[in-house]
Design an enzyme around this catalytic site. Structure first.
Site, mmCIF file in Angstrom:
data_model
loop_
_atom_site.group_PDB
_atom_site.id
_atom_site.type_symbol
_atom_site.label_atom_id
_atom_site.label_comp_id
_atom_site.label_asym_id
_atom_site.label_seq_id
_atom_site.Cartn_x
_atom_site.Cartn_y
_atom_site.Cartn_z
ATOM 1 N N ALA A 67 38.264 39.962 40.699
ATOM 2 C CA ALA A 67 37.813 41.354 41.036
ATOM 3 C C ALA A 67 38.009 42.249 40.150
ATOM 4 O O ALA A 67 39.055 42.031 39.386
ATOM 5 C CB ALA A 67 38.148 41.916 42.519
ATOM 6 N N GLY A 110 39.351 36.413 42.455
ATOM 7 C CA GLY A 110 38.086 36.509 42.955
ATOM 8 C C GLY A 110 37.136 35.580 41.940
ATOM 9 O O GLY A 110 36.150 34.832 42.519
ATOM 10 N N GLU A 113 37.309 32.310 43.578
ATOM 11 C CA GLU A 113 36.806 32.351 44.832
ATOM 12 C C GLU A 113 35.331 32.049 44.893
ATOM 13 O O GLU A 113 34.446 31.542 45.619
ATOM 14 C CB GLU A 113 37.234 33.360 45.541
ATOM 15 C CG GLU A 113 38.927 33.368 46.145
ATOM 16 C CD GLU A 113 39.317 34.624 46.316
ATOM 17 O OE1 GLU A 113 39.269 35.803 45.617
ATOM 18 O OE2 GLU A 113 39.927 34.702 47.716
ATOM 19 N N GLU A 133 46.500 36.546 42.126
ATOM 20 C CA GLU A 133 46.536 37.839 42.976
ATOM 21 C C GLU A 133 48.255 38.353 43.406
ATOM 22 O O GLU A 133 48.450 39.367 43.061
ATOM 23 C CB GLU A 133 46.004 37.981 44.036
ATOM 24 C CG GLU A 133 44.420 37.947 44.062
ATOM 25 C CD GLU A 133 43.738 36.515 44.023
ATOM 26 O OE1 GLU A 133 44.627 35.530 43.902
ATOM 27 O OE2 GLU A 133 42.564 36.087 44.185
HETATM 28 N N1 DAK Z 1 39.897 43.366 36.167
HETATM 29 C C1 DAK Z 1 39.721 44.260 35.163
HETATM 30 N N2 DAK Z 1 39.708 44.067 34.057
HETATM 31 C C2 DAK Z 1 40.009 42.885 33.512
HETATM 32 C C3 DAK Z 1 40.462 41.811 34.236
HETATM 33 C C4 DAK Z 1 40.269 42.212 36.057
HETATM 34 N N3 DAK Z 1 40.383 41.180 36.736
HETATM 35 N N4 DAK Z 1 40.683 40.656 33.915
HETATM 36 C C5 DAK Z 1 40.641 41.055 32.600
HETATM 37 N N5 DAK Z 1 40.409 42.478 32.352
HETATM 38 C C6 DAK Z 1 40.107 43.215 31.080
HETATM 39 C C7 DAK Z 1 41.425 43.619 30.588
HETATM 40 O O1 DAK Z 1 42.204 44.799 30.939
HETATM 41 C C8 DAK Z 1 41.375 43.613 29.044
HETATM 42 O O2 DAK Z 1 40.724 45.045 28.833
HETATM 43 P P1 DAK Z 1 40.947 45.947 27.734
HETATM 44 O O3 DAK Z 1 42.725 46.155 27.836
HETATM 45 O O4 DAK Z 1 40.360 45.042 26.344
HETATM 46 O O5 DAK Z 1 39.862 47.276 28.027
HETATM 47 C C9 DAK Z 1 40.183 42.776 28.999
HETATM 48 O O6 DAK Z 1 39.632 42.427 30.164
HETATM 49 C C10 DAK Z 1 40.726 41.533 27.986
HETATM 50 O O7 DAK Z 1 41.838 40.928 29.014
HETATM 51 P P2 DAK Z 1 43.301 40.711 28.385
HETATM 52 O O8 DAK Z 1 43.607 41.550 26.909
HETATM 53 O O9 DAK Z 1 44.183 40.726 29.314
HETATM 54 O O10 DAK Z 1 43.002 39.339 27.608
HETATM 55 P P3 DAK Z 1 44.106 37.988 27.663
HETATM 56 O O11 DAK Z 1 43.323 36.982 26.997
HETATM 57 O O12 DAK Z 1 45.392 38.595 27.012
HETATM 58 O O13 DAK Z 1 44.512 37.596 29.086
HETATM 59 C C11 DAK Z 1 43.905 37.021 31.517
HETATM 60 C C12 DAK Z 1 43.358 37.100 29.882
HETATM 61 C C13 DAK Z 1 42.599 36.684 32.348
HETATM 62 C C14 DAK Z 1 45.030 36.223 31.533
HETATM 63 C C15 DAK Z 1 44.194 38.161 31.726
HETATM 64 O O14 DAK Z 1 43.331 39.274 31.548
HETATM 65 C C16 DAK Z 1 44.756 38.720 33.272
HETATM 66 O O15 DAK Z 1 45.730 38.287 33.767
HETATM 67 N N6 DAK Z 1 43.611 39.191 33.799
HETATM 68 C C17 DAK Z 1 43.693 39.259 35.488
HETATM 69 C C18 DAK Z 1 43.594 38.081 36.335
HETATM 70 C C19 DAK Z 1 43.809 38.466 37.820
HETATM 71 O O16 DAK Z 1 44.916 39.098 38.335
HETATM 72 N N7 DAK Z 1 42.770 38.213 38.460
HETATM 73 C C20 DAK Z 1 42.925 38.625 39.942
HETATM 74 C C21 DAK Z 1 42.546 39.947 40.370
HETATM 75 S S1 DAK Z 1 42.420 40.475 42.124
HETATM 76 C C22 DAK Z 1 37.697 40.356 48.216
HETATM 77 C C23 DAK Z 1 37.049 39.786 47.265
HETATM 78 C C24 DAK Z 1 37.572 39.575 46.069
HETATM 79 C C25 DAK Z 1 38.777 39.888 45.735
HETATM 80 C C26 DAK Z 1 39.462 40.258 46.873
HETATM 81 C C27 DAK Z 1 38.835 40.761 48.062
HETATM 82 N N8 DAK Z 1 37.216 40.517 49.582
HETATM 83 C C28 DAK Z 1 35.716 40.047 49.594
HETATM 84 C C29 DAK Z 1 37.688 41.198 50.416
HETATM 85 C C30 DAK Z 1 39.462 39.543 44.322
HETATM 86 C C31 DAK Z 1 40.639 39.931 44.165
HETATM 87 C C32 DAK Z 1 40.851 39.718 42.580
HETATM 88 O O17 DAK Z 1 40.442 38.869 41.983
#
Ligand code: DAK
Length: 259
Positions: A67, A110, A113, A133
């Site tokens: 997300a 997400g 998921e 997360e």
């Molecule tokens: N959200 C927003 N931006 C994101 C992102 C995300 N999840 N993942 C990556 N980006 C953005 C980065 O901020 C970066 O943007 P700029 O800095 O260039 O502006 C760009 O994408 C490239 O990412 P990185 O520079 O970080 O690239 P790397 O290759 O170094 O790393 C990575 C890739 C995937 C390992 C890293 O980006 C990362 O750790 N991303 C976050 C992964 C994460 O934590 N995902 C879980 C998020 S929480 C629900 C439904 C859904 C959910 C919850 C509730 N309900 C129905 C109630 C879901 C929650 C989640 O998914």
């Protein structure tokens, strides 16, 4: 049917619909707007009589990295509840046609998921699948604690959700989380091939089979077996059942009309 979207691409190849997540700059982070568009496209294809299976994919680098964290970062409990924007996610499970996920690169949070909401998953060797997360101070919110645990078992789900570490496509296959792991160059083609195979079958039977399989997640087995039996009986009023069995006896390929 809406054909222009800002965050996804849609296409049709014969009886197969293809939906591509397309926010390349943020690794297909699943914003509310993207999710609205995705559900709209899936719903439209679900109602499109030409379509018999849907392939859902992202880019080579990312299926989806979760997300949109930027969008979520300032939320409060009451705000997030009242806006209820995440409710869009619930509509994915209403899609009746089979959805095949073609997953390459990151499928995180997400993204994982969303992948698990699909019916069949074809993964490229490059896929990295996980629920990170915990690293940002939350837990999975779109079914990860439930669906991942059912798919890989308690121990592996605990490890993945509590450490936040992703697993490789091969490990995901070992745990039964994905159906197939294929070389990076052909992940989409493999998913399309799987979709084409499914598209040859009776759409009535496909629909009732999907419905009956998904029933397993919210019923005790006795009720699930009854549900399956009723769906099985129901198919005997379809033309496809008559045609399928007749074709077998006549040693020819069936032609399914979907009726
Ligand atoms: N959200 C927003 N931006 C994101 C992102 C995300 N999840 N993942 C990556 N980006 C953005 C980065 O901020 C970066 O943007 P700029 O800095 O260039 O502006 C760009 O994408 C490239 O990412 P990185 O520079 O970080 O690239 P790397 O290759 O170094 O790393 C990575 C890739 C995937 C390992 C890293 O980006 C990362 O750790 N991303 C976050 C992964 C994460 O934590 N995902 C879980 C998020 S929480 C629900 C439904 C859904 C959910 C919850 C509730 N309900 C129905 C109630 C879901 C929650 C989640 O998914």
């Amino acid at each position: 049917m809406k054909t222009t979207y800002r965050n996804i691409l849609t296409d049709k190849d014969g009886a197969i619909a293809i939906v591509t997540l397309h926010r390349p700059k943020v690794l297909n982070a699943l914003s509310h707007e993207l999710m609205e568009e995705l559900v709209q496209a899936l719903t439209d294809f679900d109602q499109d009589e030409e379509v018999r299976a849907i392939v859902l994919t992202g880019s080579e680098r990312a299926f989806a990295a979760g997300a949109d964290i930027k969008e979520m970062s300032e939320e409060t409990t009451i705000g997030i509840m009242l806006k209820d924007q995440f409710a869009t996610w619930d509509r994915i499970k209403e899609i009746k046609k089979p959805i095949i996920a073609a997953v390459s690169g990151y499928a995180l949070g997400g993204g994982c998921e969303l992948m698990m909401n699909c019916d069949i998953i074809v993964a490229a060797e490059s896929a990295q699948i996980g629920q990170p997360e915990i690293n940002i101070g939350v837990i999975p919110g779109a079914g990860g604690t439930q669906r991942l645990t059912r798919a890989v078992g308690k121990q592996k789900a605990m490890e993945m959700i509590l450490t936040g570490q992703p697993i490789s496509a091969r490990e995901a296959k070992e745990y039964g989380l994905v159906n197939k792991v294929v070389p990076n160059e052909i992940f989409l083609e493999e998913a399309m091939a799987m979709a084409r195979e499914i598209a040859k079958k009776s759409p009535v039977a496909t629909r009732l089979a999907k419905e009956a399989i998904l029933k397993v997640f919210d019923t005790p087995i006795s009720e699930g077996l009854l549900f399956e039996r009723k769906n099985f009986y129901m198919l005997f009023s379809s033309e496809d059942q008559k045609e399928g069995m007749k074709a077998f006896l006549e040693k020819r390929q069936p032609t399914f009309s979907g009726k």
